[in-house]
Design a protein around this motif. Sequence first.
Motif, PDB file in Angstrom:
ATOM      1  N   GLY A  81     -25.772   5.421   3.334  1.00  0.00           N
ATOM      2  CA  GLY A  81     -26.133   4.304   2.453  1.00  0.00           C
ATOM      3  C   GLY A  81     -25.791   2.960   3.029  1.00  0.00           C
ATOM      4  O   GLY A  81     -25.073   2.841   4.027  1.00  0.00           O
ATOM      5  N   LYS A  82     -26.339   1.939   2.359  1.00  0.00           N
ATOM      6  CA  LYS A  82     -26.129   0.552   2.803  1.00  0.00           C
ATOM      7  C   LYS A  82     -25.639  -0.325   1.656  1.00  0.00           C
ATOM      8  O   LYS A  82     -25.368  -1.499   1.852  1.00  0.00           O
ATOM      9  N   MET A  83     -25.536   0.249   0.451  1.00  0.00           N
ATOM     10  CA  MET A  83     -25.045  -0.540  -0.689  1.00  0.00           C
ATOM     11  C   MET A  83     -23.991   0.281  -1.420  1.00  0.00           C
ATOM     12  O   MET A  83     -24.104   1.507  -1.498  1.00  0.00           O
ATOM     13  N   PRO A  84     -22.961  -0.371  -2.003  1.00  0.00           N
ATOM     14  CA  PRO A  84     -21.872   0.415  -2.586  1.00  0.00           C
ATOM     15  C   PRO A  84     -22.264   1.235  -3.820  1.00  0.00           C
ATOM     16  O   PRO A  84     -21.933   2.409  -3.921  1.00  0.00           O
ATOM     17  N   PHE A  85     -22.994   0.590  -4.764  1.00  0.00           N
ATOM     18  CA  PHE A  85     -23.269   1.269  -6.037  1.00  0.00           C
ATOM     19  C   PHE A  85     -24.668   1.875  -6.001  1.00  0.00           C
ATOM     20  O   PHE A  85     -25.659   1.174  -5.859  1.00  0.00           O
ATOM     21  N   ILE A  86     -24.713   3.183  -6.148  1.00  0.00           N
ATOM     22  CA  ILE A  86     -25.979   3.902  -6.089  1.00  0.00           C
ATOM     23  C   ILE A  86     -26.611   3.934  -7.476  1.00  0.00           C
ATOM     24  O   ILE A  86     -27.820   3.959  -7.635  1.00  0.00           O
ATOM     25  N   SER A  87     -25.791   3.934  -8.502  1.00  0.00           N
ATOM     26  CA  SER A  87     -26.269   3.802  -9.890  1.00  0.00           C
ATOM     27  C   SER A  87     -25.054   3.452 -10.730  1.00  0.00           C
ATOM     28  O   SER A  87     -23.936   3.351 -10.214  1.00  0.00           O
ATOM     29  N   LYS A  88     -25.283   3.277 -12.026  1.00  0.00           N
ATOM     30  CA  LYS A  88     -24.182   2.923 -12.928  1.00  0.00           C
ATOM     31  C   LYS A  88     -23.050   3.949 -12.760  1.00  0.00           C
ATOM     32  O   LYS A  88     -23.302   5.143 -12.768  1.00  0.00           O
ATOM     33  N   ASP A  89     -21.853   3.478 -12.561  1.00  0.00           N
ATOM     34  CA  ASP A  89     -20.670   4.341 -12.421  1.00  0.00           C
ATOM     35  C   ASP A  89     -20.669   5.202 -11.152  1.00  0.00           C
ATOM     36  O   ASP A  89     -19.860   6.116 -11.049  1.00  0.00           O
ATOM     37  N   VAL A  90     -21.582   4.972 -10.239  1.00  0.00           N
ATOM     38  CA  VAL A  90     -21.561   5.755  -8.995  1.00  0.00           C
ATOM     39  C   VAL A  90     -21.341   4.822  -7.809  1.00  0.00           C
ATOM     40  O   VAL A  90     -22.267   4.244  -7.249  1.00  0.00           O
ATOM     41  N   ASN A  91     -20.051   4.705  -7.480  1.00  0.00           N
ATOM     42  CA  ASN A  91     -19.585   3.824  -6.408  1.00  0.00           C
ATOM     43  C   ASN A  91     -19.465   4.703  -5.153  1.00  0.00           C
ATOM     44  O   ASN A  91     -18.372   4.962  -4.670  1.00  0.00           O
ATOM     45  N   PHE A  92     -20.624   5.160  -4.667  1.00  0.00           N
ATOM     46  CA  PHE A  92     -20.603   6.207  -3.631  1.00  0.00           C
ATOM     47  C   PHE A  92     -20.174   5.682  -2.269  1.00  0.00           C
ATOM     48  O   PHE A  92     -19.548   6.392  -1.488  1.00  0.00           O
ATOM     49  N   PHE A  93     -20.510   4.408  -1.971  1.00  0.00           N
ATOM     50  CA  PHE A  93     -20.208   3.854  -0.640  1.00  0.00           C
ATOM     51  C   PHE A  93     -19.310   2.616  -0.788  1.00  0.00           C
ATOM     52  O   PHE A  93     -19.731   1.487  -0.502  1.00  0.00           O
ATOM     53  N   PRO A  94     -18.076   2.809  -1.238  1.00  0.00           N
ATOM     54  CA  PRO A  94     -17.227   1.636  -1.529  1.00  0.00           C
ATOM     55  C   PRO A  94     -16.952   0.778  -0.293  1.00  0.00           C
ATOM     56  O   PRO A  94     -16.617  -0.398  -0.435  1.00  0.00           O
ATOM     57  N   ALA A  95     -17.107   1.342   0.907  1.00  0.00           N
ATOM     58  CA  ALA A  95     -16.822   0.569   2.117  1.00  0.00           C
ATOM     59  C   ALA A  95     -18.074  -0.086   2.702  1.00  0.00           C
ATOM     60  O   ALA A  95     -18.030  -0.665   3.796  1.00  0.00           O
ATOM     61  N   ALA A  96     -19.184  -0.039   1.963  1.00  0.00           N
ATOM     62  CA  ALA A  96     -20.420  -0.643   2.485  1.00  0.00           C
ATOM     63  C   ALA A  96     -20.287  -2.158   2.544  1.00  0.00           C
ATOM     64  O   ALA A  96     -19.702  -2.776   1.656  1.00  0.00           O
ATOM     65  N   LEU A  97     -20.817  -2.742   3.589  1.00  0.00           N
ATOM     66  CA  LEU A  97     -20.860  -4.199   3.738  1.00  0.00           C
ATOM     67  C   LEU A  97     -22.307  -4.588   4.051  1.00  0.00           C
ATOM     68  O   LEU A  97     -23.011  -3.847   4.738  1.00  0.00           O
ATOM     69  N   PRO A  98     -22.749  -5.751   3.559  1.00  0.00           N
ATOM     70  CA  PRO A  98     -24.179  -6.068   3.680  1.00  0.00           C
ATOM     71  C   PRO A  98     -24.670  -6.212   5.113  1.00  0.00           C
ATOM     72  O   PRO A  98     -25.786  -5.840   5.426  1.00  0.00           O
ATOM     73  N   ASN A  99     -23.816  -6.755   5.960  1.00  0.00           N
ATOM     74  CA  ASN A  99     -24.316  -7.240   7.243  1.00  0.00           C
ATOM     75  C   ASN A  99     -23.383  -6.845   8.386  1.00  0.00           C
ATOM     76  O   ASN A  99     -23.110  -7.635   9.276  1.00  0.00           O
ATOM     77  N   ASP A 100     -22.858  -5.611   8.351  1.00  0.00           N
ATOM     78  CA  ASP A 100     -21.894  -5.220   9.397  1.00  0.00           C
ATOM     79  C   ASP A 100     -22.539  -4.379  10.479  1.00  0.00           C
ATOM     80  O   ASP A 100     -21.854  -3.815  11.331  1.00  0.00           O
ATOM     81  N   GLY A 101     -23.886  -4.282  10.452  1.00  0.00           N
ATOM     82  CA  GLY A 101     -24.575  -3.552  11.523  1.00  0.00           C
ATOM     83  C   GLY A 101     -24.270  -2.067  11.507  1.00  0.00           C
ATOM     84  O   GLY A 101     -24.354  -1.407  12.545  1.00  0.00           O
ATOM     85  N   SER A 102     -23.906  -1.532  10.350  1.00  0.00           N
ATOM     86  CA  SER A 102     -23.589  -0.105  10.319  1.00  0.00           C
ATOM     87  C   SER A 102     -24.184   0.583   9.104  1.00  0.00           C
ATOM     88  O   SER A 102     -24.460  -0.052   8.081  1.00  0.00           O
ATOM     89  N   ILE A 103     -24.371   1.904   9.252  1.00  0.00           N
ATOM     90  CA  ILE A 103     -24.779   2.768   8.143  1.00  0.00           C
ATOM     91  C   ILE A 103     -23.530   3.533   7.717  1.00  0.00           C
ATOM     92  O   ILE A 103     -22.825   4.077   8.569  1.00  0.00           O
ATOM     93  N   ASP A 104     -23.229   3.558   6.427  1.00  0.00           N
ATOM     94  CA  ASP A 104     -22.106   4.362   5.948  1.00  0.00           C
ATOM     95  C   ASP A 104     -22.592   5.803   5.774  1.00  0.00           C
ATOM     96  O   ASP A 104     -23.583   6.035   5.087  1.00  0.00           O
ATOM     97  N   MET A 105     -21.882   6.736   6.405  1.00  0.00           N
ATOM     98  CA  MET A 105     -22.285   8.151   6.305  1.00  0.00           C
ATOM     99  C   MET A 105     -21.175   8.963   5.654  1.00  0.00           C
ATOM    100  O   MET A 105     -20.024   8.897   6.081  1.00  0.00           O
ATOM    101  N   ILE A 106     -21.534   9.717   4.627  1.00  0.00           N
ATOM    102  CA  ILE A 106     -20.558  10.563   3.935  1.00  0.00           C
ATOM    103  C   ILE A 106     -21.063  12.005   3.976  1.00  0.00           C
ATOM    104  O   ILE A 106     -22.226  12.285   3.661  1.00  0.00           O
ATOM    105  N   VAL A 107     -20.174  12.901   4.406  1.00  0.00           N
ATOM    106  CA  VAL A 107     -20.541  14.312   4.543  1.00  0.00           C
ATOM    107  C   VAL A 107     -19.526  15.162   3.768  1.00  0.00           C
ATOM    108  O   VAL A 107     -18.322  15.057   3.998  1.00  0.00           O
ATOM    109  N   PHE A 108     -20.032  15.966   2.837  1.00  0.00           N
ATOM    110  CA  PHE A 108     -19.167  16.881   2.086  1.00  0.00           C
ATOM    111  C   PHE A 108     -19.265  18.256   2.738  1.00  0.00           C
ATOM    112  O   PHE A 108     -20.373  18.776   2.919  1.00  0.00           O
ATOM    113  N   ASP A 109     -18.122  18.843   3.041  1.00  0.00           N
ATOM    114  CA  ASP A 109     -18.059  20.184   3.608  1.00  0.00           C
ATOM    115  C   ASP A 109     -18.237  21.190   2.465  1.00  0.00           C
ATOM    116  O   ASP A 109     -17.450  21.195   1.512  1.00  0.00           O
TER     117      ASP A 109
END
Length: 487
Positions: A371-399
Amino acid sequence: MVGAKIDSQGIIIDESRHEDHEPGITCVCSIGSSDFDRLSGGKLVPFKNIVWVEVGDNQSVEVTYVVEKASEVAIHTVVADVSPSDRVAEVNSKALATKLMNLAYADSEPHKSVVVFLNPHSGQGKAHKFYTHQVEPVLKAARYRVELVNTTYSGHATDYMREMDIEKYDGVICASGDGIPHEVVNGLYQRTDRAEAFTKLFVCQAPCGSGNAMSLSCLGTLNPGLAALEIVKGHVVRADLMAVCNSRGLSKLSFLSQTFGIIAEADIGTEWMRFVGQARFDIGVAVKVFTKTQFPCKIAVKRITNNKQELADHYRERYSQPPSTNVPLTATSFELNSFEADHNFDEDHLPSGWEWLDEKVTDNLAIFYTGKMPFISKDVNFFPAALPNDGSIDMIVFDGRSNIISTADALLNLNKGKHIWKKDIDHIKVESYRLIPKLAPGRKSYISIDGENSPVEPIQAEILHGVLKTIMTGGRFKESGFMDKIR
Ligand SMILES: Nc1ncnc2c1ncn2[C@@H]1O[C@H](COP(=O)(O)OP(=O)(O)OP(=O)(O)O)[C@@H](O)[C@H]1O
């Protein structure tokens, strides 16, 4: 005649002496009259809420502002008498109107020209009501020039953006869910003058759909009227986009997310349960978690961070860096650095600097979510470390081998964004990645790109740094709580 004065935060209006309580009602007050110094109480109208000031009759100014109510906004106008006073520097209404407009638009430009896409089907058919009752009054009060386009088919916004005359507009407001901004950025990309088009036009969302991640993350609200005020008053920011390729080349630009596994199945695989509303998603996730459904795949990445400590350091360093807004984009801003037509999905070949993620995890994957934005929907703060312009994609993997209780606990606490600290959940920042699904033949599943269904096939995505001009309250994402956690 009532008293009013200019304060450091806004205009203070003496409410006790007028009845300005209904939308659209005009009252008369005096700024710079003999009451000026005596006014100590009254209602503060913050500069942020003032959307227009103009010269009125007889040395007065008309101040139009937005009043925030619980679930909606109202527009009020006061007429202020600016009779000359030796205590006030602004001795005429023109100078005062200019001063108030400058204070009201300290962080943004007034009087913009926009295309508004209104998807009548968004938000289970409520978009039209949200737009006409909440968004449009704010845009009108702020004297925006609006070209309203009611979308009549899926893909309409893409087609429109591909052809539109960019010289006539400053930006695009999507009165919709996240589907229309997705269409808009893809339409812009399909233009031959894409660098000029992305340089010129901002793209933002007035939340009128069922999924409104862009408004929540960028404008901090799901209230359409307040979002309109934030659009009028927010900072213009250059945010990153993600370019998602399949074996044939670029497939989609994505501003929000790509997902495979439990979340994609819960989102797209439960479309038939729409009548249940938001609960369909929660039910979908619960079923997959409790049946321990796994989604074998291979994932390769070009990493930016290696572990959670580096993730925290990356965030801390870049949190306060202002995104540059004035640099014009060029054709190279859109070049794909990682896509190699011959090798992309060749499992034996990785570009230099890339690596495969641990196969023990990816063979048993439960959730792949980028993801590229912190809040995916109401109450879903899935990517809290996302930043708008840091040149990166936040990747989360659940085992998928994790304990059910631990996974359920993480998914039940997504609002706080604490899931990323769990030991079975990997969170890295990457520049690009490759996802190769390895589902058994005939098994049906989904890849979701910005919430839209996409075929299950190998994909590769990379960051397009700072190409999306958008609007954010205070120039940054809504606070996710991540900074408090790592401070
Ligand atoms: N007139 C139309 N008829 C059918 N589909 C449309 C029309 N206009 C737009 N669409 C499609 O509707 C999709 C969903 O729109 P949007 O995201 O605005 O609403 P939403 O309520 O959030 O939807 P969802 O519940 O699917 O997330 C868009 O991807 C777009 O392609």
